[in-house]
Every structure is written in structure tokens, then in C-alpha cells.
Write an enzyme that holds these catalytic residues in place. Structure first.
Site, mmCIF file in Angstrom:
data_model
loop_
_atom_site.group_PDB
_atom_site.id
_atom_site.type_symbol
_atom_site.label_atom_id
_atom_site.label_comp_id
_atom_site.label_asym_id
_atom_site.label_seq_id
_atom_site.Cartn_x
_atom_site.Cartn_y
_atom_site.Cartn_z
ATOM 1 N N GLU A 125 0.722 -1.388 -0.037
ATOM 2 C CA GLU A 125 -0.143 -0.062 0.005
ATOM 3 C C GLU A 125 0.743 1.217 0.068
ATOM 4 O O GLU A 125 0.348 2.147 -0.567
ATOM 5 C CB GLU A 125 -1.051 -0.006 1.251
ATOM 6 C CG GLU A 125 -2.021 -1.150 1.105
ATOM 7 C CD GLU A 125 -2.924 -0.802 0.125
ATOM 8 O OE1 GLU A 125 -3.748 0.333 0.099
ATOM 9 O OE2 GLU A 125 -3.005 -1.852 -0.832
ATOM 10 N N SER A 136 -49.210 -34.070 33.773
ATOM 11 C CA SER A 136 -48.951 -34.814 34.916
ATOM 12 C C SER A 136 -47.555 -34.420 35.518
ATOM 13 O O SER A 136 -47.403 -34.759 36.785
ATOM 14 C CB SER A 136 -49.066 -36.071 34.654
ATOM 15 O OG SER A 136 -50.299 -36.692 34.408
#
Length: 823
Positions: A65, A463
Site C-alpha cells: 500500500e 402430569s
């Protein structure tokens, strides 16, 4: 020109704020075992100080870069001139963006302080700020900003995040090729995407390596070795463990947003340590999915999900199809031929395989609209391809038979016919002592439906509510051996002004006088109703609310049979309080939350510990922390419920769970017309809650109850969860009196007794107890019901005494035919 530049420089954003800049950072979620399971972020970023960035990573970016970065003062004038010439050419041809030869310093100015507009004004502002930055910051400080801010594709901001996302590595672990790959992504990540354009990326990587050689960072030999490496990128946070955690993570996300806000979660870099155990989470998902698929398999095939032209380009047509949500790892295939021995199938890649005969028979339970049944050519179905090896002779001897070393193994595969179940379910597992949720799966597949049935599905417990009725009864003078009439029962409910006539599930059959234990083990409705009416429904409601099952349970008698709606989350919380000796349990998904600086924002365990901050262990005993949990029920009563629920596994409706071979307890649950099937079970240190049903309530089918659907899921999960755990018995609190009794009568054993068990009592309530006024303590196990002395009853507190059920709990899982229809 100078005036123009001065005007632009007048209102520029200050570069000084970069000195205290805190970029958005990814919030990371770890399991209790340290595994990374999720990340929350708008911009995935892991801030890495410049001193922690390896030299070869820095060199790769500088070479790619800004080769003059360490020598220029913010601007590369040769680069600017080259960019101006190129921009002029672009302008003349009428297309493309302006080029400016930006340095790394200029890129920081643009990315962090300016817009991305391609204009002359912005380029001049960028240059001015870059010069100012070079005066205010060192090169290392500028590089630190750049390497942590740069966008490198797939929502990865900064080199630290990109290294994790692409390679699942930290920066120091990157090799030279990988460092060059990251640098290659800096200019235009979308054009060299490693998943879609790997060839372009490798070409760019080689260019970067060449630049590193030119700039003297590496030798040509090092570059050549790096260029020989292929592109090996990962898909991070993918795989079965992460897919299994989706319900847990989404529930956690909602909670974190409520506590800290979305901004803090998405940008604040929170460190989140959760309670999830990734091994148990995967086991929970596998057990739930297997249970739902097993139920689905017992019912009709619903047909292919598509039909295509069998004479056309099959792979191309299959490629265009969208598979049903929740398909997971299954594949789509087109039926090409159906015969008496099975069917042939063409898969998406063009290869052929077979569907076994039994699967083709199952498919015949589906009837076509135009008549006929089963599969036909052109049908597209879901299959699970099971890959195996087939043994075949390689070379033959003269007598026509191959010797052992001449056999070869060739790949073979079979396609098992599948369909995504319509039935849904949920499973949650938690530590009853801490409330830490170790596993939670809210449905068959999050990708089919994100609705969490553990925390959001409000359904009747059936139950599975009965232990709380009997817990209230124990507080009101009952014992596990109390005999209660099981007979037709009619009660006028003044609240509803209707007659209530509960019946047992066994076609209304009654069993006469039974003990409370037997009634719970075999889930008798009539006994439960009688007990609730006898002690008063307000007592039952108050008991259930105390355990956190409900906020306000109407005191109607029907609620005693589980008619009040609640969630599996709350039910599991209630069961956990039985296991831990009656202490309140607060379920939690979180252990700890820290901010980006390491400050603790939340800690689940807030107990004070003065010696926990010691720098080193002095060899003494570990600190004793205070137990600040609320006592919900007497520990003796909590244990009595646990002990009776062990009987549900030993002799009752959950017998198939005995297959695990370790001390377990639990309770099945089924609602009217088999609409909901539930199971809540536990070991001494793990509580599990399971619900199965349809999202839009409808019957699961005759006989599809908690024992036949929920208990197998529980069993499959516990076999994995407890495989390396010792077979420890349930903890018995002080004050429990263990006495041998006749299981059927609840009285002291006689010569005519059948099964003799050890029952848990509060001293003075056991059969044959004699109250000693001098010691204020009862003596039991020495007298029969008529007061006669007995010497044939073992003292449960004598040395070597081991109650039944505390040793080997192995056995078959064949249902007792006498329990048929009782849930």
C-alpha cells in the site's frame, strides 16, 4: 491556490481526537468451557496494539500500500503526480473513479475523519490532515490506527478480525502467505474475495510477495515457498456446535440488549462469558432432533417437496430448488426408478444411489392427489446419505475365491429417506445448584423456526405438575406411604359451577387404596385430585407459585392435574429446587460480562468471598461461601419428592430411562387428547426439561405420551451427559429417616410382602414409629404396625446398609404392560 487551500483547511475535523479514538469492537461470546460461540458486531473488529502486530504483517501492508511510508511526511508526491495523470486519462475516457496515490496516512485521514467522496476538495482535505497527523503522531501510532481500521471484506475491519475470520488464527500465528493475503485484500476486497475469486486473490498475493522482495523485507526463496502454498480459508463459527447454540445465543442476545442496549452490544466490545456447555448443547440438539424424527417416522410420510422432469438435466434442476427449512445436512435427490427392492435416486452432483426397501414402504403411507401412493419417477425428496465401505474381492485365485489379503474396500452409500418434522419441541438442561443453563434448544431447527419453545411456549404441564401437588400434601401431614383411595371422583367446582370428574388415563380404571408413592409412580389422576381437594387448592397454588412455576395460579381443582399453562423454563426451575434440597433456583445464561477495558459489568455469582482474591494458594482448605438462596421447602420434603420420583424411573412411567444405568429421577407428563408430551428428569447435579407438541395445538396421536416421546429424548441426552460421570446417589439431607416398607401397602414388611423398598420419612411419621418424649425423637424400624417387636428389619443407618436403587440401576427399558395407558 493558497487561498483555496486555506479555505478548505479552516473547518477540517481535528486529527487530535484520534489520540483517544476507540473504534467499534466486536462483542464476543464464549461458552463456559471457553469456546467462542458467537460474535455481535456491525463492524467485526478486534483491536490489536501495534506492538502485538508481527513484523511480517506490517511489512506486507507497507509493501502493498505505501512503500515509502517510513520515509515520507504524510504525502507521496510522486504517487500524487502519477495519480493525477491517471485521473486525467480516466476523465478523458469518461469513466472510473479519480486516483490519488494515497499514502497509509492519507487513508487513515479519509477512513476515520472524512467522507469517501471522489472529489478534488476531499483529496486536498485528506492531504492537509495527513500532514498534520505526521506532526502529531509517530509512524507506529499511525500504523496502529490503519491496521485496526482498514476494511478487509466480509465485515472484517482490521487485521486482527480478518485473521480470525479468514484463517481462524491470531496475528502471531499467520505465516508469510497469509500475511500477504490480508495485505492483498486492502485495495479492493470484493474483487479478490477468497470464497468467490480465489484465483484473483492468489495472483494478488504473489504480487505483494514480489513487492516485499523488491523492498528487501524477504528473500526470493521465502517468497517462492510462500507462493507454493494454496489458499486455505475457513468459515469461522460454522459447524454443528455453533448451529446447536443458535437458540441459546438468540435468547442471550435479547437479554443483553435489554440490559446494555444494542449500541453497547454491537459496537462496545463486550466480553461475554456464558453458562453453555458446548458438549451438552450438541447432545441436547441431537437428542431432541432424534426424538422428533422418531415420532415423525411413526406417522405418515407427507410426500416429496418438489417434482421435476426426470428426462431433463436433473443436477441443473436440483441446483435451482430451495430445500425445506431445517434440512440441515440432508440432501435433495430425484427418484429415477422405483422397484420391489427399493428406489434409485439421482443427487445434485449427478451421482446415483439407492433408497432402501423399508423407506419406500414408509413412503407408501402418502397418497397422491390423483390417486396412487408412494414415490414415483421425478419426485424430489430429502435424504440423508450414509457413506460406508463395501468389501469386494480384488484379485481372484485359481479356484475362484479371493484370499483374505486380496479383498478390497470400495466406497458405498445408501440414501435414507427423510422429512423435516412438523412436530416441535424444546429441551433445557441446568445445574440445580447454581442455576447455570448448560444447554437449551428451542425447537427442531432455528432455521426452520426461531421461536424458542423453552422460554416462550406457554403450555399445560399435565402430569409433570403432580410432584408439586404431592409436595404441598407432604407439608400438610401426608407421607409417601399415606394410603389414598383411587376410585371414581366427582367434585363440584364452585368457581366454574361445573362438576369435575377426573379419570385415570388407563381407560378410567381404578386401583383401590394405593400409597402416595404408587400414585406418583403410576401417575394416577383420581388420587392426585383427591389429595388436592383434601389439602385445599389454595395450598397447591401457593406451593407452585413459591417454586416459580406461576405468578398466579387460580385455585381450581383442575389445576392440580396440570391445566395451568407455564413454560418448560419455569418448570425446570421448579424441579431444580427439589434436587438441591429445596433452595430457590434462578436460571441464568450469563456467568460474567466485561467491557472492552476488562471492567466487570455483571457477575452471576455475587456471594462475598474475602479470601478469593489471594494471589496464590497457601495449601489450606478452599473458602466456604455463604449460601444466600431462599429456602422454598423443608429439605426433608424436597428429598421425599426426589426419592419418590426415583421410583418413577425404577418402576413407573419412565422405566426406559433405567437404560442410562445411573441414579435418575423424573416425571412424565401428558395433557388431554395427547396434545402435549413432557418429561422433567434429573440426576443429582443436572436437571432436564423436555416438551414436545405442535405449535398449533393438536393431538400427537393415541398413545403418544410423555413416556413414549419425552422419556426417550431424556434418556438419549443423559447417556451422553453422564457417560463420564460417577454413579453418585442423590444427596440425603439431615433429618431424613430411611425405613424399609412394603412398596404396595406402605407398611412395615411382612412375610406376605412383595417388593420391599426403602422409603424416606420425617422422624415420627414412619410406620411403626414410637415417639420418645425424653429425646424428642422417634425410634423406627423396630416395631410392626401393631407395636410388636421386630428384629428382621435392617437398620437403614447401620454400617454397610445400602438402600435399593442406590446401587446398580441397570435394567431393560421394556414398558410394564400393567402401566399401559397410564402416563
Amino acid at each position: 491556490m493558497a487561498v483555496y487551500v486555506a479555505v478548505l483547511a479552516r473547518d477540517l475535523p481535528s486529527h487530535k481526537r484520534l489520540a483517544s479514538y476507540e473504534p467499534p469492537i466486536t462483542s464476543r461470546v464464549h461458552a463456559g468451557d471457553g469456546t467462542l460461540i458467537a460474535e455481535f458486531a456491525e463492524e467485526h473488529r478486534v483491536f490489536v496494539p501495534i506492538e502485538s502486530v508481527p513484523e511480517h504483517v506490517i511489512q506486507a501492508f507497507v509493501a502493498a500500500e505505501d512503500k515509502k511510508f517510513f520515509t515520507h511526511h504524510g504525502l507521496d508526491y510522486v504517487g500524487i503526480l502519477r495519480g493525477a495523470i491517471n485521473s486525467a486519462k480516466i476523465k478523458l475516457t469518461g469513466g472510473g473513479n479519480l486516483q490519488g496515490g494515497s499514502t497509509i496516512t492519507q487513508q487513515v485521514a479519509k477512513n476515520m475523519l472524512l467522507t469517501r467522496d471522489q472529489t478534488i476538495d476531499r483529496k486536498i482535505k485528506e492531504a492537509i490532515i495527513a500532514r498534520r497527523m505526521e506532526d502529531a503522531f509517530t509512524k507506529d501510532e499511525i500504523l496502529e490506527l490503519y491496521l485496526n481500521e482498514i476494511y478487509l471484506g466480509v465485515r472484517a475491519y482490521g487485521v486482527g478480525s480478518a485473521a480470525l475470520i479468514y484463517f481462524d488464527k491470531s496475528l502471531p500465528e499467520l505465516n508469510l502467505s497469509e500475511a500477504a493475503i490480508l495485505a492483498s485484500l486492502a485495495k479492493a476486497p470484493s474483487t479478490v474475495n477468497p470464497y468467490r475469486r480465489p484465483e484473483r486473490l492468489l495472483a494478488r498475493r504473489n504480487y505483494v510477495l514480489g513487492r516485499m522482495v523488491e523492498d528487501g523485507y524477504i528473500t526470493q526463496d521465502e517468497a517462492d515457498r510462500a507462493m507454493e502454498k494454496g489458499l486455505e480459508v475457513t468459515e469461522r463459527l460454522r459447524g454443528p456446535e455453533y448451529a446447536a447454540a443458535t437458540y441459546f445465543v438468540q435468547e442471550l442476545r435479547k437479554q443483553l440488549i435489554e440490559q446494555y442496549g444494542e449500541e453497547a452490544l454491537q459496537r462496545g466490545g463486550l466480553s461475554i462469558r456464558t453458562t453453555i456447555d458446548t458438549r451438552l448443547q450438541l447432545a441436547a440438539q441431537d437428542a431432541l432432533q432424534a426424538g422428533l424424527e422418531s415420532y415423525d417416522r411413526r406417522h405418515n410420510y407427507r410426500g416429496p417437496f418438489a417434482t421435476i422432469d426426470a428426462d431433463g438435466n436433473v443436477p441443473e434442476q436440483l441446483e435451482k430448488l430451495t430445500l425445506p427449512p431445517g434440512y440441515g445436512t440432508w440432501e435433495a435427490g430425484m427418484v429415477s426408478r422405483v422397484g420391489s427392492e427399493g428406489a434409485r435416486l439421482v443427487l445434485k452432483d449427478g451421482r446415483e444411489t439407492s433408497i432402501p426397501k423399508e423407506d419406500v414402504e414408509w413412503a407408501r403411507t402418502w397418497t397422491r392427489d390423483g390417486g396412487g401412493a408412494g414415490l414415483a419417477s421425478g419426485d424430489v425428496v430429502l435424504v440423508e446419505v450414509a457413506r460406508t465401505e463395501e468389501k469386494k474381492p480384488g484379485a481372484e485365485t485359481r479356484d475362484g475365491e479371493a484370499s483374505e489379503d486380496e479383498w478390497i474396500y470400495v466406497p458405498a452409500e445408501t440414501a435414507i429417506l427423510r422429512q423435516v418434522p412438523e412436530v416441535e419441541g424444546g429441551i433445557v438442561a441446568l445445574d440445580p445448584h447454581t442455576g447455570r443453563v448448560l444447554a437449551m434448544v428451542g425447537g427442531y431447527s432455528f432455521f426452520k423456526s426461531p421461536f424458542n419453545r423453552v422460554t416462550q411456549a406457554v403450555r399445560q404441564p399435565g402430569s409433570s405438575f403432580k410432584p408439586f401437588v404431592y409436595g404441598a400434601a407432604l407439608e400438610n401431614g401426608y407421607t409417601p406411604s399415606t394410603r389414598i383411595l383411587d376410585a371414581p371422583f366427582v367434585y363440584y367446582d364452585e368457581h366454574t359451577e361445573e362438576m369435575w370428574k377426573p379419570q385415570n388415563y388407563s381407560e378410567g380404571r381404578s386401583y383401590g387404596e394405593v400409597t402416595m408413592r404408587t400414585a406418583l409412580e403410576r401417575s394416577f389422576n383420581q388420587v392426585t385430585a383427591r389429595v388436592a381437594v383434601d389439602i385445599g387448592m389454595p395450598a397447591v397454588s401457593e406451593f407452585a407459585e413459591r417454586f416459580g412455576l406461576y405468578d398466579n395460579l387460580p385455585p381450581y381443582p383442575a389445576m392440580a392435574l396440570g391445566s395451568g399453562e407455564t413454560t418448560p423454563w419455569r418448570m425446570a426451575r421448579g424441579y431444580a429446587a427439589f434436587v438441591n434440597g429445596g433452595k430457590e433456583v434462578t436460571p441464568t445464561l450469563l456467568d460474567r460480562v466485561q467491557d472492552r477495558h476488562g471492567n466487570t459489568l455483571y457477575k452471576h455469582d455475587t456471594r462475598p468471598c474475602e479470601s478469593c482474591d489471594a494471589l496464590e494458594w497457601d495449601g489450606g482448605k478452599p473458602p466456604v461461601l455463604p449460601d444466600e438462596r431462599k429456602q422454598l421447602v423443608d429439605p426433608v420434603i424436597a428429598y421425599q419428592i426426589v426419592h419418590m420420583l426415583e421410583g418413577v424411573v425404577e418402576r413407573g412411567t419412565a422405566r426406559r430411562a433405567k437404560r442410562v444405568g445411573k441414579p435418575l429421577a423424573g416425571k412424565t407428563g401428558t395433557t388431554n387428547d395427547y396434545v402435549d408430551a413432557l418429561f422433567y428428569g434429573f440426576s443429582p447435579d443436572l436437571v432436564v426439561g423436555i416438551w414436545v407438541g405442535f405449535d398449533t395445538p393438536k393431538s400427537l396421536g393415541e398413545g403418544e405420551a410423555g413416556g413414549s416421546i419425552g422419556a426417550p429424548i431424556f434418556t438419549d441426552f443423559m447417556e451422553v451427559a453422564l457417560q463420564d460421570e460417577p454413579a453418585l446417589p442423590f444427596r440425603i439431607p439431615p433429618g431424613v429417616r430411611l425405613v424399609q416398607v412394603d412398596h404396595d401397602t406402605g407398611g412395615l414388611p411382612t412375610a406376605a410382602s412383595g417388593e420391599v423398598i426403602v422409603e424416606a420419612f420425617r422422624p415420627g411419621t414412619e410406620p411403626g414409629a414410637v415417639f420418645d418424649e425424653d429425646t424428642d425423637f422417634s425410634i423406627s424400624g423396630s416395631r410392626s404396625g401393631n407395636g410388636e417387636q421386630r428384629d428382621d428389619i435392617a437398620d437403614p443407618f447401620s454400617e454397610g446398609f445400602q438402600p435399593p436403587g442406590f446401587g446398580d440401576q441397570g435394567g431393560d427399558d421394556v414398558a410394564d404392560e400393567n402401566l399401559s395407558g397410564i402416563y
